[in-house]
Design a protein around this motif. Structure first.
Motif, PDB file in Angstrom:
ATOM      1  N   VAL B   6     -22.751  84.782  62.172  1.00 40.89           N
ATOM      2  CA  VAL B   6     -22.350  84.172  63.454  1.00 40.89           C
ATOM      3  C   VAL B   6     -21.096  84.849  64.000  1.00 40.89           C
ATOM      4  O   VAL B   6     -21.021  85.209  65.182  1.00 40.89           O
ATOM      5  CB  VAL B   6     -22.127  82.648  63.278  1.00 40.89           C
ATOM      6  CG1 VAL B   6     -21.550  82.027  64.551  1.00 40.89           C
ATOM      7  CG2 VAL B   6     -23.438  81.959  62.904  1.00 40.89           C
ATOM      8  N   SER B  95     -28.921  82.327  64.421  1.00 38.91           N
ATOM      9  CA  SER B  95     -27.557  82.805  64.136  1.00 38.91           C
ATOM     10  C   SER B  95     -27.047  83.634  65.308  1.00 38.91           C
ATOM     11  O   SER B  95     -25.870  83.560  65.678  1.00 38.91           O
ATOM     12  CB  SER B  95     -27.550  83.677  62.877  1.00 38.91           C
ATOM     13  OG  SER B  95     -27.896  82.928  61.768  1.00 38.91           O
ATOM     14  N   GLY B  99     -23.718  82.771  67.444  1.00 33.90           N
ATOM     15  CA  GLY B  99     -22.646  83.739  67.687  1.00 33.90           C
ATOM     16  C   GLY B  99     -22.313  83.827  69.168  1.00 33.90           C
ATOM     17  O   GLY B  99     -21.151  83.819  69.569  1.00 33.90           O
TER      18      GLY B  99
END
Lengths: 263, 251
Positions: B6, B95, B99
């Motif tokens: 992330v 993920s 992020g």
């Protein structure tokens, strides 16, 4: 007429994304929300005294339609950025087209969509406005509209050139487009704005264009006077067009010297 | 999914954004110009109403940024031909979105602080003490926005529909009104939208009225959880569709 090929390409591309196409066609319909609110609360809060007219419907629809046409010319900048991002800009620049043809071709679809989606309301507002308007007022309104579009092309030229050099022309368009409703006097007269914003709005030809158009067709109170504002609009249009063309020539030369790798 | 993945994506976003300077000017000024007609009109009616509309408007702006941000997360990569690289990397799509979402907290916080300062100068306060609440609302808006990431995998471009939805949600959730004034059926719809709860909580804290706050927070968490589950499911379905149809690189 070569720009029509670009318009056709834009149409074919837009039709490929069906859901997005329908969504974008419906977006201009949202512009009636402020109109509905104005009609609903207008009398209660004394909007007539602020606008200088009781014709709220025509006042807002004319302003919004006018702005949709002015702004749609700049959609060509987003197309230019799209070609940058998808690595097709060099191919585009190798075609035997002038920047004016690019701007025309890429904004034609937007103009068509704006016309189709705004037409019923615009027609109604214009008919209602024309009832009390003279032939000369209608003729002057057409001239005002054409001058405004010309000024818009001037600004598009400048941002087009900027995009080739600094790449982030779409951010400039986005900022100006979002500033417009407030500083262009779309929702309420610019005389209500605080000093710095009011002075900024004086520099926009569109502020004068929409004000004259409303004064002629809805009887609203102009900021200075129709004749004075027509002169200001003409001078600003000339300035924007000259600046746009000259800056484009300079920026294109800069771009060809520096190259345009990356986006 | 790991925190390292992330943070790597968030760092990548930071590097990309640092390349484009003008966007920060746009972030700083655009919200004021978009929100000002509504906020200043409300202030014209009463200062307290102006403040309430500003709180609602800022909360909506977080939703606006997340709706477009998560939609464009995949859309931009696909447009530029890099979505397949994302798919092949050892980072899950979720993920990748987390992020992006984490980086957007930074973007939206910047937008919020600058917008609050400009409105303060214009005579409308949105309570600087509410900043942690705005940031917390970002996590709820992230969960609420996941479904757009799922939809864009399937339909490629959905900007127009996304924009229309945002405008409808703004009306339904009471950005410029108190939802208690709405008809019962509209109020029922409003309570299905996380934005409604974040606006109510924000306004209550601003005006120092803490009655029923825990119920609204409970409602916010329950409704958001549903959207989170639906969003994750839609992303999985979208990914499944791309793998079966082989359209990772189709644009």
């Amino acid at each position: 007429m070569r720009f029509l090929a670009l318009a056709k390409a834009s149409l074919l591309t837009a039709r490929r994304y069906r859901i997005d196409w329908y969504g974008n066609v419906l977006v201009p319909v949202l512009t009636v929300v402020p109109v509905i609110i104005a009609l609903w609360y207008g009398k209660k809060i004394g909007l007539g005294d602020i606008l200088g007219t009781e014709n709220y419907f025509e006042y807002y629809i004319l302003g919004i339609a006018y702005w949709n046409y002015v702004e749609v010319v700049w959609s060509s900048i987003f197309v230019l950025r799209y070609y940058m991002r998808t690595d097709q800009l060099e191919d585009m620049l190798l075609t035997p087209l002038t920047p004016l043809e690019y701007i025309l071709g890429w904004s034609l679809l937007g103009i068509a969509v704006t016309t189709v989606t705004s037409l019923p309301l615009v027609a109604l507002a214009v008919i209602m406005g024309l009832i009390g308007a003279t032939v000369s007022e209608v003729a002057v309104s057409v001239v005002v509209f054409l001058l405004s579009i010309t000024a818009s092309f001037g600004l598009a030229y400048l941002i087009f050139g900027l995009t080739l050099v600094i790449r982030e022309g779409d951010e400039v368009v986005s900022l100006i487009g979002n500033m417009a409703p407030l500083i262009g006097g779309l929702y309420f007269p610019i005389t209500l704005l605080p000093g710095p914003l009011r002075h900024l709005s004086y520099a926009f030809p569109f502020t004068w264009g929409v004000d004259v158009l409303r004064a002629l067709l809805t009887g609203s109170r102009p900021i200075f006077g129709v004749r004075e504002e027509l002169l200001i609009l003409f001078a600003l249009t000339l300035l924007y067009l000259t600046l746009g063309v000259l800056s484009y020539k300079f920026l294109e030369r800069t771009m060809r010297r520096k190259g345009i790798q990356g986006f | 999914m790991s925190l390292r993945e992330v943070l790597t994506i968030a760092k990548k976003e930071l590097r990309v954004q640092r390349r484009y300077r003008l966007v920060w000017l746009n972030f700083a000024l655009t919200p004021f110009f978009i929100l000002a007609p509504w906020v200043l009109t409300a202030k014209f009616l009463s200062p307290s109403f102006g403040e309430s509309v500003l709180v609602g408007s800022i909360m909506w702006y977080w939703l606006n940024q997340y709706f477009f941000g998560l939609q464009e997360a995949f859309e931009d990569e696909r447009e530029e031909g890099t979505l397949v690289s994302v798919a092949l990397s050892p980072v899950s799509l979720l993920s990748f979105l987390l992020g992006k979402g984490l980086w957007m907290v930074v973007e939206c916080s910047y937008i919020t602080v600058v917008t609050m300062v400009i409105f303060k100068l214009a005579g409308v306060s949105a309570g600087f003490g509410l900043l942690p609440l705005y940031i917390a609302s970002g996590f709820y808006m992230f969960a609420f926005s996941l479904l757009w990431a799922g939809l864009v995998l399937r339909f490629r471009r959905i900007g127009g529909v996304n924009f229309l939805t945002q405008e409808a949600l703004a009306v339904a959730s009471g950005v410029t009104a108190d939802i208690r004034a709405y008809p019962r059926i509209v109020r029922g719809v409003a309570y299905l939208i996380p934005l409604t709860y974040t606006i109510i909580v924000g306004r209550k804290i601003l005006h120092g009225d803490f009655s029923g706050l825990s119920y609204y927070l409970l409602g916010l968490n329950l409704v958001t959880l549903v959207y989170l589950i639906v969003g994750i499911w839609m992303i999985k379905k979208g990914e499944e569709f791309l793998r079966i149809s082989g359209e990772w690189e189709a644009w």
